[in-house]
Scaffold this motif. Structure first.
Motif, PDB file in Angstrom:
ATOM      1  N   ALA A 103       0.833  -1.201   0.000  1.00  0.00           N
ATOM      2  CA  ALA A 103       0.000   0.000   0.000  1.00  0.00           C
ATOM      3  C   ALA A 103       0.876   1.263   0.000  1.00  0.00           C
ATOM      4  O   ALA A 103       0.574   2.225  -0.713  1.00  0.00           O
ATOM      5  N   ASP A 323     -17.660   1.661   4.954  1.00  0.00           N
ATOM      6  CA  ASP A 323     -16.289   1.122   4.982  1.00  0.00           C
ATOM      7  C   ASP A 323     -16.099  -0.164   4.182  1.00  0.00           C
ATOM      8  O   ASP A 323     -15.016  -0.744   4.193  1.00  0.00           O
ATOM      9  N   HIS A 324     -17.159  -0.639   3.523  1.00  0.00           N
ATOM     10  CA  HIS A 324     -17.060  -1.972   2.924  1.00  0.00           C
ATOM     11  C   HIS A 324     -17.498  -1.998   1.469  1.00  0.00           C
ATOM     12  O   HIS A 324     -17.973  -3.019   0.969  1.00  0.00           O
ATOM     13  N   LYS A 366     -13.351   7.133   1.005  1.00  0.00           N
ATOM     14  CA  LYS A 366     -13.288   5.703   1.353  1.00  0.00           C
ATOM     15  C   LYS A 366     -13.799   4.841   0.205  1.00  0.00           C
ATOM     16  O   LYS A 366     -13.194   3.840  -0.167  1.00  0.00           O
ATOM     17  N   GLY A 370     -10.177   4.507  -0.601  1.00  0.00           N
ATOM     18  CA  GLY A 370      -9.658   4.401   0.763  1.00  0.00           C
ATOM     19  C   GLY A 370      -9.917   3.037   1.393  1.00  0.00           C
ATOM     20  O   GLY A 370      -9.059   2.479   2.078  1.00  0.00           O
ATOM     21  N   ASN A 371     -11.095   2.488   1.128  1.00  0.00           N
ATOM     22  CA  ASN A 371     -11.419   1.177   1.704  1.00  0.00           C
ATOM     23  C   ASN A 371     -10.500   0.097   1.144  1.00  0.00           C
ATOM     24  O   ASN A 371     -10.019  -0.775   1.870  1.00  0.00           O
ATOM     25  N   ARG A 374      -7.105   0.327   2.719  1.00  0.00           N
ATOM     26  CA  ARG A 374      -7.097  -0.224   4.086  1.00  0.00           C
ATOM     27  C   ARG A 374      -6.865  -1.741   4.044  1.00  0.00           C
ATOM     28  O   ARG A 374      -6.001  -2.275   4.751  1.00  0.00           O
ATOM     29  N   VAL A 375      -7.606  -2.421   3.166  1.00  0.00           N
ATOM     30  CA  VAL A 375      -7.467  -3.886   3.068  1.00  0.00           C
ATOM     31  C   VAL A 375      -6.098  -4.254   2.484  1.00  0.00           C
ATOM     32  O   VAL A 375      -5.434  -5.184   2.972  1.00  0.00           O
ATOM     33  N   ARG A 377      -3.316  -2.636   2.740  1.00  0.00           N
ATOM     34  CA  ARG A 377      -2.297  -2.445   3.768  1.00  0.00           C
ATOM     35  C   ARG A 377      -2.362  -3.562   4.810  1.00  0.00           C
ATOM     36  O   ARG A 377      -1.344  -4.133   5.192  1.00  0.00           O
ATOM     37  N   GLU A 378      -3.582  -3.890   5.199  1.00  0.00           N
ATOM     38  CA  GLU A 378      -3.746  -4.880   6.249  1.00  0.00           C
ATOM     39  C   GLU A 378      -3.287  -6.271   5.808  1.00  0.00           C
ATOM     40  O   GLU A 378      -2.666  -7.013   6.560  1.00  0.00           O
TER      41      GLU A 378
END
Ligand code: ZN
Length: 382
Positions: A103, A323-324, A366, A370-371, A374-375, A377-378
């Motif tokens: 990311a 967020d999804h 997001k 952005g969402n 986030r995934v 990166r995680e």
């Protein structure tokens, strides 16, 4: 949810440009391996570098696709060739595009005003039942794998399979998911059966994505996710990225109804054309082109547009919050797209619609990318 009143003064173009916009699925590598060059603006297909830049798309997933019926020993070389071609074209445009595997790397590339290219693989047959091949593709920079496609493979059942040979995933399928968690590769549940998705969510310790699927309760097609599945993906911390294909967007399966009735009317002509080019997929496709065009005209009257796509966003946001949900266009993989969204240069129309519906700048950021970041990166680190 209650949306704030739309502010007509908000500059959607500025908002779109400042957001990190991600598209989690295009099949463009398949065109590239057949000679298409993404360097120049083209009028065919849905994507090239100039049109990505025009559309303000910052991160593009290039899915390397292999047909399920490919002989097993040819699967890995087929994907390798797609990756080679993609890399070669990217390397010829170092000032405009670069491959990302984390990311942070993607953010750096985007900060330098370049497009971050994310390599994915569509269809688990690619690994030919071998975790070594999974490792090989990871080492080549692949960061997601779509577990299956429109036909089941040896270890994952397709959503289209009405007579599944096993439940959702075999033991090896479980191992693939665990190994992907271990490596830091995103599990893509698009195309997987309800049972397969359930098992993936039981096994995975990382968030998953549906890289190119829509909402079943709007369009009841097996490729779309039910409310129950959407809630389970949200619970997992994952993400549903909406496909732009009219067939998965049109309420009540209306696209397929029109399409099917069209093909029924022209059945005899189409069958004789198919028989003529049985062994040549491309020639067959070309010969069928006039029929596709006629069908497109019938479908244009359905009025599927960016608003229809954002109805799917609204549904997911109302169900599980902002967020999804994201976008996975399926550009260059589908033949029928919403009015006003027929190639990647038109992506800002989505932001315009989100603004018009009163979404906040933060939520738009997001949803646009952005969402997914986030995934990314995680799961993949960085
Ligand atoms: Zn697909």
């Amino acid at each position: 949810m209650i949306l704030s009143c739309a502010d007509p003064g908000r500059d959607y173009v500025q908002l779109h440009r400042s957001a990190l916009v991600a598209d989690t699925h295009s099949d463009t590598p398949l065109r590239m391996v057949r000679g298409f060059d993404i360097s120049e603006r083209d009028t065919t297909g849905h994507m090239d570098i100039p049109r990505l830049q025009e559309g303000g798309v910052d991160l593009q997933v290039f899915a390397c696709f292999v047909y399920t019926e490919t002989p097993p020993e040819e699967c890995r070389p087929t994907i390798d060739e797609l990756i080679d071609t993609l890399e070669a074209q990217i390397q010829r445009n170092p000032d405009r595009i670069a491959v990302c595997t984390t990311a942070s790397q993607a953010e750096e590339i985007v900060a330098g005003d370049r497009i971050a290219a994310f390599i994915g693989i569509e269809n688990g047959v690619a690994i030919n039942n071998s975790l070594d091949n999974l490792q090989h593709f990871y080492d080549r920079g692949v960061r997601y794998l779509t577990l299956t496609h429109t036909a089941s493979n040896d270890w994952c059942i397709s959503s289209a399979d009405t007579m599944p040979a096993f439940d959702g995933l075999t033991d090896f399928g479980h191992e693939v998911v665990r190994q992907m968690n271990e490596l830091g590769m995103i599990v893509d549940i698009s195309h997987a059966s309800v049972a397969a998705v359930r098992e993936v969510l039981e096994v995975t310790e990382d968030p998953v994505i549906a890289s190119h699927s829509c909402v079943y309760s709007i369009c009841p097609h097996d490729r779309n996710l039910t409310d129950e599945q959407i809630m389970a993906v949200a619970e997992n911390g994952g993400l549903i990225c909406l496909n732009f294909f009219n067939g998965y967007l049109a309420p009540d399966n209306r696209w397929f109804q029109i399409s099917d009735s069209f093909f029924n009317v022209h059945r005899a002509e189409i069958d004789s054309t198919v028989a003529l080019y049985e062994d040549d997929r491309e020639a067959r496709h070309e010969a069928l082109e006039p029929f596709f065009r006629m069908r497109s005209e019938a479908i244009a009257n359905l009025g599927i547009d960016v608003g229809t796509l954002v109805d799917h966003v609204d549904h997911i946001v109302n169900l599980v919050g902002p967020d999804h949900v994201g976008f996975g266009s399926d550009f260059d993989g589908v033949g029928s797209l919403p009015n006003g969204l027929t190639d990647c240069s038109m992506v800002p129309a989505i932001t315009r619609e989100l603004v018009a519906r009163g979404y906040s700048d933060v939520d738009i950021g997001k949803i646009l990318g952005g969402n997914f970041m986030r995934v990314f990166r995680e799961v993949c680190g960085g």
